[in-house]
Each structure stands twice: as structure tokens, then as C-alpha cells.
Motif scaffolding. Structure first.
Motif, PDB file in Angstrom:
ATOM      1  N   GLU A   1       9.002   9.946   2.424  1.00 45.61           N
ATOM      2  CA  GLU A   1       9.106   8.743   3.245  1.00 45.61           C
ATOM      3  C   GLU A   1      10.578   8.338   3.429  1.00 45.61           C
ATOM      4  O   GLU A   1      11.026   8.071   4.552  1.00 45.61           O
ATOM      5  N   PHE A   2      11.342   8.353   2.317  1.00 46.25           N
ATOM      6  CA  PHE A   2      12.752   7.955   2.424  1.00 46.25           C
ATOM      7  C   PHE A   2      13.607   9.012   3.120  1.00 46.25           C
ATOM      8  O   PHE A   2      14.592   8.678   3.780  1.00 46.25           O
TER       9      PHE A   2
ATOM     10  N   THR B   1       4.658   3.618   3.418  1.00 48.95           N
ATOM     11  CA  THR B   1       4.280   2.504   2.547  1.00 48.95           C
ATOM     12  C   THR B   1       4.139   1.261   3.421  1.00 48.95           C
ATOM     13  O   THR B   1       5.051   0.923   4.175  1.00 48.95           O
ATOM     14  N   VAL B   2       2.982   0.619   3.325  1.00 55.37           N
ATOM     15  CA  VAL B   2       2.711  -0.532   4.198  1.00 55.37           C
ATOM     16  C   VAL B   2       2.809  -1.816   3.377  1.00 55.37           C
ATOM     17  O   VAL B   2       2.236  -1.915   2.293  1.00 55.37           O
ATOM     18  N   TYR B   3       3.552  -2.778   3.914  1.00 55.81           N
ATOM     19  CA  TYR B   3       3.680  -4.089   3.268  1.00 55.81           C
ATOM     20  C   TYR B   3       2.956  -5.114   4.125  1.00 55.81           C
ATOM     21  O   TYR B   3       3.160  -5.154   5.344  1.00 55.81           O
ATOM     22  N   ILE B   4       2.067  -5.878   3.518  1.00 60.12           N
ATOM     23  CA  ILE B   4       1.439  -6.976   4.274  1.00 60.12           C
ATOM     24  C   ILE B   4       1.762  -8.293   3.589  1.00 60.12           C
ATOM     25  O   ILE B   4       1.469  -8.479   2.407  1.00 60.12           O
ATOM     26  N   ASN B   5       2.379  -9.170   4.364  1.00 64.08           N
ATOM     27  CA  ASN B   5       2.696 -10.519   3.884  1.00 64.08           C
ATOM     28  C   ASN B   5       1.721 -11.490   4.553  1.00 64.08           C
ATOM     29  O   ASN B   5       1.589 -11.483   5.772  1.00 64.08           O
TER      30      ASN B   5
ATOM     31  N   PHE C   1       0.881  -1.171   0.000  1.00 62.17           N
ATOM     32  CA  PHE C   1       0.000   0.000   0.000  1.00 62.17           C
ATOM     33  C   PHE C   1       0.916   1.217   0.000  1.00 62.17           C
ATOM     34  O   PHE C   1       1.534   1.533   1.016  1.00 62.17           O
ATOM     35  N   PHE C   2       1.007   1.870  -1.182  1.00 58.56           N
ATOM     36  CA  PHE C   2       2.034   2.890  -1.363  1.00 58.56           C
ATOM     37  C   PHE C   2       1.742   4.211  -0.669  1.00 58.56           C
ATOM     38  O   PHE C   2       0.602   4.668  -0.622  1.00 58.56           O
TER      39      PHE C   2
ATOM     40  N   THR D   1       2.480  -7.252   9.029  1.00 56.12           N
ATOM     41  CA  THR D   1       2.302  -5.885   8.539  1.00 56.12           C
ATOM     42  C   THR D   1       3.562  -5.089   8.847  1.00 56.12           C
ATOM     43  O   THR D   1       3.900  -4.905  10.023  1.00 56.12           O
ATOM     44  N   MET D   2       4.263  -4.664   7.800  1.00 52.67           N
ATOM     45  CA  MET D   2       5.592  -4.084   8.010  1.00 52.67           C
ATOM     46  C   MET D   2       5.756  -2.732   7.322  1.00 52.67           C
ATOM     47  O   MET D   2       5.234  -2.522   6.235  1.00 52.67           O
ATOM     48  N   ILE D   3       6.454  -1.818   7.973  1.00 56.65           N
ATOM     49  CA  ILE D   3       6.901  -0.603   7.285  1.00 56.65           C
ATOM     50  C   ILE D   3       8.422  -0.498   7.440  1.00 56.65           C
ATOM     51  O   ILE D   3       8.996  -1.017   8.406  1.00 56.65           O
TER      52      ILE D   3
END
Ligand code: FAD
Length: 487
Positions: A334-335, A349-353, A326-327, A372-374
Motif C-alpha cells: 500500500e505504501f 486501508t480505509v478510515y471512516i470517521n 479497516f486495514f 470515508t478516507m484512504i
């Protein structure tokens, strides 16, 4: 037979133990934790199983090679599948892109949804393959610290193509040249995070990574990422390697500039070879504190870290796949937060595995295990409790907006991993995920070699030394190292 001791049972340590056992060494591994695998471990909470760290798996043949070395059929011990979709991407404006593994299908999707000519995708992956072909033999499969590497024909061929290898521009600059739509620039910039770097600083050479995911393939081990640790740990034990858990090594014993063993629980254990798999920076601070310190290498900026919420979610979301992104609406900001401000942007930006998509027994029926990782800065003593509370609120609001739901009441179990805990659990300097960052052209040359230049019989493997972090490179570090030992 000759004896080798290995400090740490991270994936590189386990893999080194296999390679040395096959060569006839008597091998003992000393591990500070009560379990093997280091960052590549798993956790279980009330019927939910989570892979604790890594979730992206490329180059499975690096794992298979170890079974083949031991004369076994890898298919019997380690099964994996090729993913049809590498990742699902979501944006706030409702755009959704499936990154199909099949390049033509992905190009079609991008053309239909973003109006970007599909040919830009094939051109970008062609460039990515070009970099891989020229640099992998040099940077991934050899030591950079031996003269032979630089005088072999592969190296000479690569010198002639320096410009095309992206050494002189940043990843973002290269992607802005390739793509018209900013969403696609963002999608391809994200590959910098695969080794904890900043796409606005890291050289475009890192555009080598999409080649791994698209041209070679993204995979998932049938029993989850932890099966990489489990199956190699079992193979190593079958080859006669002895493991000592809950045994934190205190010192590498050195006599006349030669490693002669280790000190653990006040006992001296003698060996012909000492192999360090512990994070290099913390190793020089602890077990090698009496030795000459390679200051330049130790002081390199570290890669980013992660904040992870392991959430048991009591509902299914059919629109979610194994890998979901999810950008952020402002990637540059962000960086800047991660690498310049040492903080967390309010729209990360959210990453869900979600491994239960492919491995249903990882969650109870009609539930999902959300890792759920950022990406967050490495640990510099920030007020993490405050940052984590704010980030959690922002992540939930973002997911609510995009998935048009209310996530909070669905969270049945929660466990949190942050940079402080990553450092405590695996002794990784500042909780960085991948050792040094690759935010400058010279990063590859500023990683520690796979051997010590001042102490004989002392070798290094793992994510903080050459060729770098991430499972495939860690496995290669053990391979390069054991080849050196043989020579
Ligand atoms: P580590 O896993 O760092 O383990 C080192 C071991 O040494 C530990 O078990 C530690 O306890 C032990 N040790 C330390 N000091 C001592 C001592 N004094 N005595 C005895 N033992 C000691 N990679 C990917 O390829 N794909 C991904 O998607 C990915 N995502 C990641 C997400 C997260 C949250 C994290 C944390 C990492 C991720 N990585 C990913 C990176 C990957 O996990 C690492 O590069 C890799 O696992 C590091 O392996 P290693 O062999 O260097 O050892």
C-alpha cells in the motif's frame, strides 16, 4: 499602533491573528476563500454535516491557550471530550481491536485478542514518551533556525541520547523489534500517516505520535472539528481582527529587502509586518515569485494526500465508533503505491470517521455521516477520475466483506474530495495534507523557517513550514513566530 497583514485564514493564520491582536497590533487577514479555516472547514449535504478535513484532535491545550491569552475562560467557548476509545481497528480475518485510551485496558485487549504480551504496549508507549520529552522542547516549541535553540541545555541533553531517539532506524524497524504480532506492527506503523509519511522510510523518531494519542489523549470537540475554526475565528474577531474574504493576495510588496505590505485586487495595502499562512511552495510561485527562491526547501518531496468520500449512510452500525480503521492485507504494498508508484493499491486501508456517533445532529435519525478516507499519493497529474472510480469499488467491496453488509444501496448522499480539489481549495502544493513528507532524517531541518532570512518583516506560519503539518503543529508555528516577532 503597528499593523500586521496575514495572508490566509488557515488555523495557523487565525491563531497568529489572535496572538498579534493580544500584543496590540492592528491585524487584517486576507483570505482567498469565502470562508475561514482552510483545510479545517466543514460541508453540509441534505441534513448531513461533515468536518471537511482533519478529524483527529490532540493537544487541546494549544487551542485553550489562545482563549487564556485573551483573558477568557476557554471552557465557555470551546468544549471537548476525552475519547474512551482512540480508534476501532478491523482486519479481514475478523480480528477487531478497540484501542482503549486507558493503557492497561488496551494492553489487556491486545493480549486477549492477539496473544501479544501487554508489557510490549507499555514498553512502546514508554519509548514514545521518552522521545517526546527529549524532542518536543527542541523541535516543537522553538525555531530550528536560531542558534539559541542548539546551545540550550535541552538540546545538549538530547544530543547525548540520539540513539534512543530513533534517528537511526525506520518506524517499521523499531515496531518490528517491539512487537511479535504483525497486526500490532501495522497498528503502530499507521502513526506515520498522521503527518503523511511512509512508516517504511520515516525515522522511528516519529514514534513520538502514539504518545500524543495514548499518554496525553485523543479528544473530540463537542461541536465537531470545525468548532476549532469557528471558536478561534470568533475570538479573533472579538479582539478586533478584520477579515477580508474572497480576496486572493497577488503579491507581497518588498522594498529594500523589507516587506512593506501586500497587493490585493490591484490595491496596495501597507503594513509593518506581513505574515504568510499560504502553503510555502505555492507562495514562492505566486506572491513571492519575484523574490529569491529557497530551492532546496521547495524541492523536498511532499507528504501524501487523501481521497475522501463524504457519504450519508441511511442505517446505523453499532459496531462503528468515531474513528474506525479497516486495514489493508499488505501494508508495505500500500505504501509503495502511495510513495513510489504514485498510485492507489487495490486493497487500501480505509478510515471512516463518524462524528454523528458523538454529535447525533450531524446526521438524520437512524443515519450516520461517514467520512470515508484512504491515503493516496499527492497530485502528480495522475488520471484521478479513473483512480477514484477504481478506489470507490475497492473500498465498498472491502467494507462489505468486513462489515458483512452491502454498503452501496445505503449511500444516500455523496461528495468527493481528491488531491486536485485539495490543491484548488486551499492552495496546498500537489494537494499534500502536511507540507513536506518526513520520509528522511533531515526532514525537520528542510522545512522553511518561521521567518524569511532575506526579507525583513516577513514571517511564515502553517502546515508547510516549521514545525510541520497537523493542527497542533500549525498552532505551534504561530506561537513560535509571534515569539520571534516580539523579540
Ligand atoms: P490551510 O488550512 O492550508 O489554509 C491556508 C489558507 O490560505 C486557505 O484558507 C487558503 O484559501 C488561503 N490562501 C492561500 N493562498 C492565498 C492567497 N494568495 N491569498 C489569500 N489567501 C490564500 N491535521 C490534524 O491535526 N489531524 C487530522 O486528522 C488531519 N487530517 C487531515 C485530513 C485532510 C483531508 C486534510 C486536507 C488535512 C488534514 N490534517 C489533519 C492537516 C491539517 O488540516 C492542516 O495541517 C492544517 O489545517 C493546515 O492549516 P494551515 O494554517 O497551514 O492552513
Amino acid at each position: 499602533s503597528k499593523k500586521a497583514v496575514i495572508i490566509g485564514s488557515g488555523i495557523a493564520g487565525i491563531s497568529a491573528s489572535i496572538r498579534l491582536a493580544v500584543k496590540g497590533y492592528e491585524v487584517e487577514v486576507f483570505e482567498a476563500n469565502p470562508f475561514p479555516g482552510g483545510k479545517l472547514s466543514e460541508i453540509e449535504i441534505k441534513g448531513y454535516r461533515f468536518d471537511a478535513g482533519p478529524s483527529l484532535f490532540t493537544l487541546p491545550e494549544q487551542v485553550e491557550e489562545l482563549f487564556l491569552l485573551a483573558g477568557k475562560n476557554p471552557k465557555e467557548f470551546f468544549e471537548y471530550i476525552k475519547l474512551p476509545v482512540a480508534c476501532n481497528y478491523f482486519w479481514e480475518d475478523g480480528t477487531r481491536i478497540n484501542a482503549f485510551a486507558e493503557v492497561d485496558k488496551f494492553a489487556d485487549e491486545v493480549e486477549r485478542k492477539l496473544g501479544e504480551p501487554g508489557s510490549h504496549i507499555s514498553e512502546s508507549l514508554r519509548q514514545s514518551a521518552f522521545i517526546y520529552e527529549h524532542l518536543a522542547p527542541l523541535f516543537m516549541h522553538r525555531s530550528l533556525h536560531q542558534i539559541q535553540t542548539w546551545t540550550n541545555p535541552d538540546a545538549l541533553k538530547s544530543y547525548l541520547k540520539m540513539g534512543k531517539l530513533g534517528i537511526f532506524s525506520t518506524m517499521n524497524e523499531a515496531n518490528e523489534k517491539l512487537f511479535d504480532n504483525p497486526k500490532l506492527v501495522q497498528l503502530f506503523n499507521r502513526y506515520a500517516t498522521y503527518n503523511g509519511s511512509n512508516p517504511y522510510e520515516t525515522p522511528a523518531t516519529l514514534n513520538i505520535i502514539p504518545h500524543l494519542e495514548f499518554n496525553i489523549g485523543a479528544y473530540f470537540p463537542k461541536k465537531g472539528m470545525h468548532a476549532i475554526t469557528q471558536s478561534l475565528f470568533q475570538l479573533s474577531k472579538d479582539l478586533g481582527v478584520t477579515y477580508h474574504f474572497d480576496q486572493k493576495v497577488e503579491e507581497v510588496l518588498v522594498e529594500n529587502k523589507k516587506a512593506i505590505g501586500i497587493k490585493v485586487r490591484n490595491e496596495h495595502i501597507h503594513a509593518d509586518l506581513v505574515i504568510n499562512n499560504m502553503d510555502m511552495v505555492n507562495a514562492y510561485k505566486s506572491i513571492l515569485r519575484k523574490q529569491k527562491q529557497p530551492k532546496l526547501l521547495l524541492n523536498q518531496p511532499k507528504s501524501s494526500s487523501a481521497l475522501i468520500f463524504y457519504w450519508g449512510i441511511k442505517r446505523k452500525f453499532p459496531e462503528l465508533d468515531l474513528h474506525n480503521i479497516f486495514f489493508s492485507d499488505n501494508y508495505l504494498e500500500e505504501f509503495d503505491h502511495i510513495f513510489k508508484k504514485g498510485s492507489i493499491y487495490h486493497d487500501p486501508t480505509v478510515y471512516i470517521n463518524i462524528t454523528s456517533v458523538y454529535k447525533p445532529d450531524d446526521a438524520p435519525a437512524d443515519c450516520m455521516n461517514w467520512f470515508t478516507m484512504i491515503n493516496v499519493p499527492n497530485n502528480q497529474g495522475q488520471d484521478w477520475d479513473k483512480l477514484i472510480a477504481e478506489a470507490k469499488k475497492n473500498i465498498i467491496h472491502k467494507l462489505n466483506r468486513i462489515l458483512k453488509t452491502d454498503v452501496e444501496p445505503l449511500i444516500e448522499v455523496e461528495e468527493i474530495l481528491d488531491p486536485r480539489k485539495i490543491e484548488i481549495k486551499t492552495s496546498s502544493a500537489q494537494g499534500a495534507l502536511y507540507g513536506n513528507s518526513s520520509n528522511n532524517k533531515f526532514a525537520a531541518f528542510l522545512r522553511h523557517a518561521n521567518y524569511s532570512s532575506s526579507i525583513k518583516n516577513l514571517y511564515f506560519c502553517g502546515g508547510s513550514v516549521h514545525p510541520g503539518g497537523g493542527i497542533p503543529l500549525c498552532l505551534l508555528s504561530a506561537k513560535i513566530m509571534s515569539k520571534m516577532i516580539e523579540e
